[in-house]
Design a protein around this motif. Structure first.
Motif, PDB file in Angstrom:
ATOM      1  N   SER A 256       0.819  -1.218   0.000  1.00 51.92           N
ATOM      2  CA  SER A 256       0.000   0.000   0.000  1.00 51.92           C
ATOM      3  C   SER A 256       0.850   1.263   0.000  1.00 51.92           C
ATOM      4  O   SER A 256       0.398   2.308  -0.462  1.00 51.92           O
ATOM      5  N   LEU A 257       2.074   1.171   0.501  1.00 56.95           N
ATOM      6  CA  LEU A 257       2.946   2.348   0.515  1.00 56.95           C
ATOM      7  C   LEU A 257       3.381   2.758  -0.884  1.00 56.95           C
ATOM      8  O   LEU A 257       3.802   3.882  -1.096  1.00 56.95           O
TER       9      LEU A 257
ATOM     10  N   GLY B 193      -4.279   6.544  -5.225  1.00 54.08           N
ATOM     11  CA  GLY B 193      -5.554   6.554  -5.926  1.00 54.08           C
ATOM     12  C   GLY B 193      -6.373   5.290  -5.762  1.00 54.08           C
ATOM     13  O   GLY B 193      -6.456   4.702  -4.684  1.00 54.08           O
ATOM     14  N   PHE B 194      -6.967   4.862  -6.880  1.00 61.78           N
ATOM     15  CA  PHE B 194      -7.907   3.747  -6.842  1.00 61.78           C
ATOM     16  C   PHE B 194      -7.227   2.432  -6.487  1.00 61.78           C
ATOM     17  O   PHE B 194      -7.824   1.575  -5.849  1.00 61.78           O
ATOM     18  N   GLY B 195      -5.963   2.249  -6.890  1.00 58.88           N
ATOM     19  CA  GLY B 195      -5.236   1.033  -6.527  1.00 58.88           C
ATOM     20  C   GLY B 195      -5.100   0.880  -5.024  1.00 58.88           C
ATOM     21  O   GLY B 195      -5.145  -0.230  -4.494  1.00 58.88           O
ATOM     22  N   LEU B 196      -4.959   2.002  -4.333  1.00 60.97           N
ATOM     23  CA  LEU B 196      -4.870   1.974  -2.869  1.00 60.97           C
ATOM     24  C   LEU B 196      -6.196   1.510  -2.263  1.00 60.97           C
ATOM     25  O   LEU B 196      -6.215   0.776  -1.282  1.00 60.97           O
TER      26      LEU B 196
ATOM     27  N   LEU C 105      -9.891   0.015   6.984  1.00 59.70           N
ATOM     28  CA  LEU C 105     -11.027   0.715   6.385  1.00 59.70           C
ATOM     29  C   LEU C 105     -10.648   2.142   6.000  1.00 59.70           C
ATOM     30  O   LEU C 105     -11.245   2.726   5.108  1.00 59.70           O
ATOM     31  N   GLY C 106      -9.643   2.688   6.667  1.00 54.97           N
ATOM     32  CA  GLY C 106      -9.146   4.017   6.309  1.00 54.97           C
ATOM     33  C   GLY C 106      -8.553   4.071   4.919  1.00 54.97           C
ATOM     34  O   GLY C 106      -8.630   5.096   4.236  1.00 54.97           O
ATOM     35  N   PHE C 107      -7.949   2.958   4.468  1.00 53.88           N
ATOM     36  CA  PHE C 107      -7.431   2.914   3.102  1.00 53.88           C
ATOM     37  C   PHE C 107      -8.574   3.042   2.100  1.00 53.88           C
ATOM     38  O   PHE C 107      -8.420   3.655   1.050  1.00 53.88           O
TER      39      PHE C 107
END
Length: 135
Positions: free
Chosen positions: A43-44, A48-51, A89-91
């Protein structure tokens, strides 16, 4: 606590607690926690949408860890997976907006040198602000 580092660190802390507790108990549940940590590392690198997609996968791994932990009565890993799942869920919720939020914060910052070049005094206490041409 909607910033990228707060969400990432809280998710990683939950996954680390789950992994270490499951590893010390000798449960195969630890492999799921290490996969969760690997996803946090991934995730680092994303924006955008991939995250958001990686966030969904992290939540799915955390829910799977909670279910598996409850079935095998491993309560400390269950708590770690629960924390990681809620934080992940923040991601999904805030992740794609982190880049735009940083850009907006940079645009709002006052360039004091530019203001002084234009004849304004940014340190003036009488209400004259950079870019304010009324004074």
């Amino acid at each position: 606590m909607t910033g990228r580092w707060a969400v990432t660190l809280l998710t990683a802390a939950g996954a680390l607690v789950a992994g270490l507790a499951a590893q010390s108990a000798g449960a195969p549940l630890a492999s799921l926690a290490w996969a969760l940590l690997a996803g946090i590392g991934l995730s680092l690198m994303l924006r955008g949408f991939g995250l958001r997609i990686v966030g969904m996968l992290l939540v799915a791994l955390a829910v799977g860890g909670v279910v598996w932990g409850v079935q095998s009565a491993q309560w400390v890993p269950v708590a770690g997976f629960a924390v990681a799942g809620v934080a992940a869920l923040g991601f999904i919720a805030w992740g794609p907006g982190w880049r735009l939020r940083q850009r907006r914060e940079r645009e709002v910052q006052v360039d004091y040198w530019k203001a002084m070049d234009e004849g304004d005094d940014p340190t003036d206490e009488q209400g004259s602000h950079p870019g304010d041409k009324s004074g």
